[in-house]
Each structure stands twice: as C-alpha cells, then as structure tokens.
Scaffold this motif. Structure first.
Motif, PDB file in Angstrom:
ATOM      1  N   ALA A 211       2.380  -9.075  -3.461  1.00  0.00           N
ATOM      2  CA  ALA A 211       1.709 -10.246  -3.951  1.00  0.00           C
ATOM      3  C   ALA A 211       0.200 -10.125  -3.486  1.00  0.00           C
ATOM      4  O   ALA A 211      -0.697 -10.484  -4.242  1.00  0.00           O
ATOM      5  CB  ALA A 211       2.135 -11.561  -2.827  1.00  0.00           C
ATOM      6  N   VAL A 212      -0.220  -9.421  -2.220  1.00  0.00           N
ATOM      7  CA  VAL A 212      -1.578  -9.324  -2.113  1.00  0.00           C
ATOM      8  C   VAL A 212      -2.128  -8.354  -3.025  1.00  0.00           C
ATOM      9  O   VAL A 212      -3.359  -8.472  -3.275  1.00  0.00           O
ATOM     10  CB  VAL A 212      -1.691  -8.474  -0.550  1.00  0.00           C
ATOM     11  CG1 VAL A 212      -1.091  -9.554   0.453  1.00  0.00           C
ATOM     12  CG2 VAL A 212      -1.357  -7.411  -0.575  1.00  0.00           C
ATOM     13  N   LEU A 213      -1.469  -7.589  -3.530  1.00  0.00           N
ATOM     14  CA  LEU A 213      -2.166  -6.703  -4.801  1.00  0.00           C
ATOM     15  C   LEU A 213      -2.548  -7.633  -5.996  1.00  0.00           C
ATOM     16  O   LEU A 213      -3.679  -7.480  -6.462  1.00  0.00           O
ATOM     17  CB  LEU A 213      -1.076  -5.689  -5.274  1.00  0.00           C
ATOM     18  CG  LEU A 213      -0.487  -4.662  -4.400  1.00  0.00           C
ATOM     19  CD1 LEU A 213       0.266  -3.755  -4.768  1.00  0.00           C
ATOM     20  CD2 LEU A 213      -1.894  -3.840  -3.886  1.00  0.00           C
ATOM     21  N   LEU A 214      -1.802  -8.690  -6.104  1.00  0.00           N
ATOM     22  CA  LEU A 214      -1.986  -9.408  -7.374  1.00  0.00           C
ATOM     23  C   LEU A 214      -3.048 -10.426  -7.233  1.00  0.00           C
ATOM     24  O   LEU A 214      -4.053 -10.617  -7.895  1.00  0.00           O
ATOM     25  CB  LEU A 214      -0.966 -10.170  -7.730  1.00  0.00           C
ATOM     26  CG  LEU A 214       0.284  -9.277  -8.396  1.00  0.00           C
ATOM     27  CD1 LEU A 214       1.179 -10.216  -9.256  1.00  0.00           C
ATOM     28  CD2 LEU A 214      -0.188  -8.319  -9.442  1.00  0.00           C
ATOM     29  N   PHE A 215      -3.239 -10.869  -5.987  1.00  0.00           N
ATOM     30  CA  PHE A 215      -3.986 -11.780  -5.545  1.00  0.00           C
ATOM     31  C   PHE A 215      -5.403 -11.402  -5.198  1.00  0.00           C
ATOM     32  O   PHE A 215      -6.546 -11.545  -5.620  1.00  0.00           O
ATOM     33  CB  PHE A 215      -3.723 -12.359  -4.186  1.00  0.00           C
ATOM     34  CG  PHE A 215      -3.047 -13.858  -4.544  1.00  0.00           C
ATOM     35  CD1 PHE A 215      -3.443 -14.962  -4.514  1.00  0.00           C
ATOM     36  CD2 PHE A 215      -1.588 -13.506  -4.523  1.00  0.00           C
ATOM     37  CE1 PHE A 215      -2.893 -16.161  -4.917  1.00  0.00           C
ATOM     38  CE2 PHE A 215      -0.786 -14.803  -5.049  1.00  0.00           C
ATOM     39  CZ  PHE A 215      -1.397 -15.915  -5.108  1.00  0.00           C
TER      40      PHE A 215
ATOM     41  N   ALA B 219      -7.170 -14.048   1.948  1.00  0.00           N
ATOM     42  CA  ALA B 219      -7.746 -12.637   2.416  1.00  0.00           C
ATOM     43  C   ALA B 219      -7.919 -11.518   1.226  1.00  0.00           C
ATOM     44  O   ALA B 219      -8.848 -10.955   0.920  1.00  0.00           O
ATOM     45  CB  ALA B 219      -7.465 -12.151   3.465  1.00  0.00           C
ATOM     46  N   ALA B 220      -6.606 -11.493   0.679  1.00  0.00           N
ATOM     47  CA  ALA B 220      -6.724 -10.471  -0.336  1.00  0.00           C
ATOM     48  C   ALA B 220      -7.487 -11.018  -1.537  1.00  0.00           C
ATOM     49  O   ALA B 220      -8.396  -9.977  -2.231  1.00  0.00           O
ATOM     50  CB  ALA B 220      -5.214 -10.382  -1.025  1.00  0.00           C
ATOM     51  N   GLU B 221      -7.814 -12.307  -2.029  1.00  0.00           N
ATOM     52  CA  GLU B 221      -8.882 -12.496  -3.005  1.00  0.00           C
ATOM     53  C   GLU B 221     -10.113 -12.075  -2.395  1.00  0.00           C
ATOM     54  O   GLU B 221     -10.919 -11.961  -3.153  1.00  0.00           O
ATOM     55  CB  GLU B 221      -8.806 -14.104  -3.103  1.00  0.00           C
ATOM     56  CG  GLU B 221      -7.363 -14.667  -3.812  1.00  0.00           C
ATOM     57  CD  GLU B 221      -7.275 -16.035  -4.016  1.00  0.00           C
ATOM     58  OE1 GLU B 221      -7.757 -16.527  -5.352  1.00  0.00           O
ATOM     59  OE2 GLU B 221      -7.508 -16.931  -3.145  1.00  0.00           O
ATOM     60  N   GLN B 222     -10.396 -12.567  -1.126  1.00  0.00           N
ATOM     61  CA  GLN B 222     -11.665 -12.051  -0.570  1.00  0.00           C
ATOM     62  C   GLN B 222     -11.795 -10.462  -0.810  1.00  0.00           C
ATOM     63  O   GLN B 222     -12.959  -9.985  -1.021  1.00  0.00           O
ATOM     64  CB  GLN B 222     -11.736 -12.564   0.961  1.00  0.00           C
ATOM     65  CG  GLN B 222     -11.671 -13.665   1.394  1.00  0.00           C
ATOM     66  CD  GLN B 222     -13.032 -14.456   0.881  1.00  0.00           C
ATOM     67  OE1 GLN B 222     -13.690 -14.499  -0.312  1.00  0.00           O
ATOM     68  NE2 GLN B 222     -13.879 -14.970   1.961  1.00  0.00           N
TER      69      GLN B 222
ATOM     70  N   ALA C 191      -6.845 -11.171  -8.557  1.00  0.00           N
ATOM     71  CA  ALA C 191      -7.305 -12.608  -8.932  1.00  0.00           C
ATOM     72  C   ALA C 191      -8.704 -12.885  -8.323  1.00  0.00           C
ATOM     73  O   ALA C 191      -9.521 -13.515  -8.987  1.00  0.00           O
ATOM     74  CB  ALA C 191      -6.400 -13.649  -8.555  1.00  0.00           C
ATOM     75  N   GLY C 192      -8.851 -12.329  -7.291  1.00  0.00           N
ATOM     76  CA  GLY C 192     -10.237 -12.515  -6.564  1.00  0.00           C
ATOM     77  C   GLY C 192     -11.131 -11.603  -7.242  1.00  0.00           C
ATOM     78  O   GLY C 192     -12.171 -11.956  -7.538  1.00  0.00           O
ATOM     79  N   ARG C 193     -10.725 -10.564  -7.709  1.00  0.00           N
ATOM     80  CA  ARG C 193     -11.732  -9.649  -8.338  1.00  0.00           C
ATOM     81  C   ARG C 193     -12.268 -10.213  -9.614  1.00  0.00           C
ATOM     82  O   ARG C 193     -13.443 -10.120 -10.248  1.00  0.00           O
ATOM     83  CB  ARG C 193     -11.024  -8.278  -8.546  1.00  0.00           C
ATOM     84  CG  ARG C 193     -12.088  -7.263  -9.589  1.00  0.00           C
ATOM     85  CD  ARG C 193     -11.132  -6.053  -9.635  1.00  0.00           C
ATOM     86  NE  ARG C 193     -12.009  -4.943 -10.421  1.00  0.00           N
ATOM     87  CZ  ARG C 193     -12.109  -4.811 -11.693  1.00  0.00           C
ATOM     88  NH1 ARG C 193     -11.479  -5.863 -12.420  1.00  0.00           N
ATOM     89  NH2 ARG C 193     -12.761  -3.837 -12.446  1.00  0.00           N
TER      90      ARG C 193
END
Length: 298
Positions: free
Chosen positions: A71-75, A168-171, A78-80
């Motif tokens: 999930a953090v990979l995908l988010f 945080a992953a989006e950040q 999304a943030g990028r």
C-alpha cells in the motif's frame, strides 16, 4: 535478509505509475487545479478497478490480498503525481463502506476540525451523518487541489495509525518528485556557459534533497513492514520534513521560474503543507518518539 522490492512489488508500482500517466498527466493535473480540486469519478473508478482501494482486503472479500508494504508503494506514486481526493480515507474504508473498495463511493473523514473534499464525498465517517454537511463552513485552502471545510467543534476521533503511514508515503512521493524536477532543471538551465547543475551550491542542494528522500522512504518502508506505532511516528516526521524542505529547495534550484504559477513546484509545496497538518502534529510525534526512546510504556 533481502530488503529489496520483489518483482511483483515493482510491477505493482509501475502499473499504477502507468495508469496515472494515462489518466492523470500534467494536463489533467492543471485541469483539476482550474476546477478547484474536485474528485474525478471516472479516475476514482479506474483506481478501484486497479485494486488501489481494495489492495489490503483479503481475496475472499473481493480484495487483492496484499499488505501495508504494498500500500505504501502505491500511495507514494499517488503523492508523486499529486493525485487529489480523499485517497487515504477511502482506502481505509474499503470493506467497511459499501462501494469504497470498487471506487464507486468517495469517503472522507474529519480530523480535528477540518474535513477535506466534503462536497465530493458520498460518505463522511466518524461524524454524525447530518452534522458535517449542515454545520461545516468552507475555508480557503492553501492547496488548490484540497478543498477544506471547518467544523464548529473537533471530532474526537484519532487519526488511524495506518492513515499516518499512508500519508507519509504520499509525502515521500512529493519529496521524490521535487527532487526529479530540481535535477531536471539543473541539467537544462545554462548560466555562464554551463548547466547550473555543475555549480557546487546546486549540487549540494540536490544531494541534500536525495538524502532526505532516501531517509524518509526507508523509514516509511520499515514502519510498513514492522507495524510498530512509534516507527510510524518517526516516518511521519521524516516524510513531512522531506516533502516540505525538498519543495522549498526545488524552488531555490529553479529560481524565478519555480515561483511562477505555471510551475508545478508550488503545488507540491502546498500539498506537503496540508498533508503535514493531518494526523498527529510534529510536537505530538516527537513526544511519542521521545517517550519510546526513554522506555516510557505510556
């Protein structure tokens, strides 16, 4: 132990990047800015079809059956891409709110006194059904892609731990993208007969940006694997700092061009500010981390 991404994880990340390149390129990003940051229902459904929201649901429940590390990979992707909408809230609602997993339902939730994308939401979690729409007042958001409403009083619901990590992953995605923009500009912009990336001051800025990205990314990935709450707090601190400071340094590298409305750098900075305000504050995360380092069980 091997901490490299697996082939399946790399393919998952690349698949979402390709989807966003088709459905939410820079032209679509700018159109969303002009439209005030509303949710694109077609894109939302495409994300649902791709398993973005149902990623962590078990296969028996119609999900993908993966975990928080995926999930953090995908988010991060999304943030990028600066993808707008209540992504975290809808992802967390999958399996609990009808239609959320498939991208048919847009779900948001208030945290503190603010609620994002209220006008686009089909469901508002953790609040009285009529209260947010009836009592919330629209406020001007620093981020043109994140419309906000303020409630008359705070909603006593803590920000979910998994939500902290996904934000945080989006950040991290924003921090990585602003690094890419800075490096690209430093290679293209010529001064005194050479690209500005050849100057030591610019090299140092870009190197510092790279270190922030990798440090924050490592912390987010580690917290996703361990599931330890305090590691999530540390990841939030590092990711918020990386997103905000990298966007600022990108502005400096890009010079006058970076400060124009036509540049995307300011959009990344504004989104980073808004995300940093979600979940525990910097002071609260620091207190949690300090208590853990001191061995305070409370």
């Amino acid at each position: 132990m091997d901490f490299q991404l697996t082939a399946d994880q790399r393919a998952l990340r690349q698949g979402l990047r390709a989807l966003l390149a088709r459905r939410f390129d820079r032209t679509a990003l700018r159109a969303a800015v002009d439209a005030g940051g509303g949710v694109d229902r077609g894109l939302w459904r495409a994300l649902g079809d791709a398993g973005f929201f149902a990623l962590r649901l078990p296969e028996a429940a119609g999900g993908v059956g993966l975990g928080l590390p995926e999930a953090v990979l995908l988010f991060e992707e999304a943030g990028r891409a600066l993808l707008p909408g209540p992504l975290v809230d809808t992802h967390l609602a999958a399996g609990e709110v009808a239609g959320a997993a498939e991208g048919k339902t847009v779900v948001t939730a208030p945290y503190g006194r603010l609620v994002a994308h209220l006008a686009d939401a089909d469901v508002v979690r953790h609040a009285d059904a009529g209260r947010p729409h009836g009592a919330a007042a629209p406020i001007r958001s620093v981020d043109p892609l994140t419309p906000l409403h303020r409630l008359p009083g705070p909603v006593p619901h803590p920000y979910p731990r998994e939500g902290v990590l996904l934000t945080a992953a989006e950040q991290v995605g924003t921090a990585a993208r602003t690094l890419e923009l800075a490096v690209q500009h430093s290679c293209e912009r010529v001064q005194f007969g050479q690209p500005i990336g050849g100057f030591q001051a610019v090299k140092h800025l870009c190197a510092q940006m790279f270190v922030r990205v990798e440090t924050a990314r490592t912390a987010v990935y580690a917290a996703a694997v361990t599931g330890v709450a305090v590691e999530g707090a540390a990841a939030k601190l590092l990711a918020d700092e990386a997103a905000v400071r990298n966007a600022r340094d990108c502005l400096q590298v890009c010079g006058g061009m970076g400060f124009t409305w036509e540049s995307d750098v300011h959009l990344h900075l504004k989104r980073a500010w808004v995300r940093a305000g979600r979940g525990p504050s910097k002071a609260e995360a620091e207190e949690e981390l300090a208590a853990a380092l001191l061995g305070d069980p409370g």
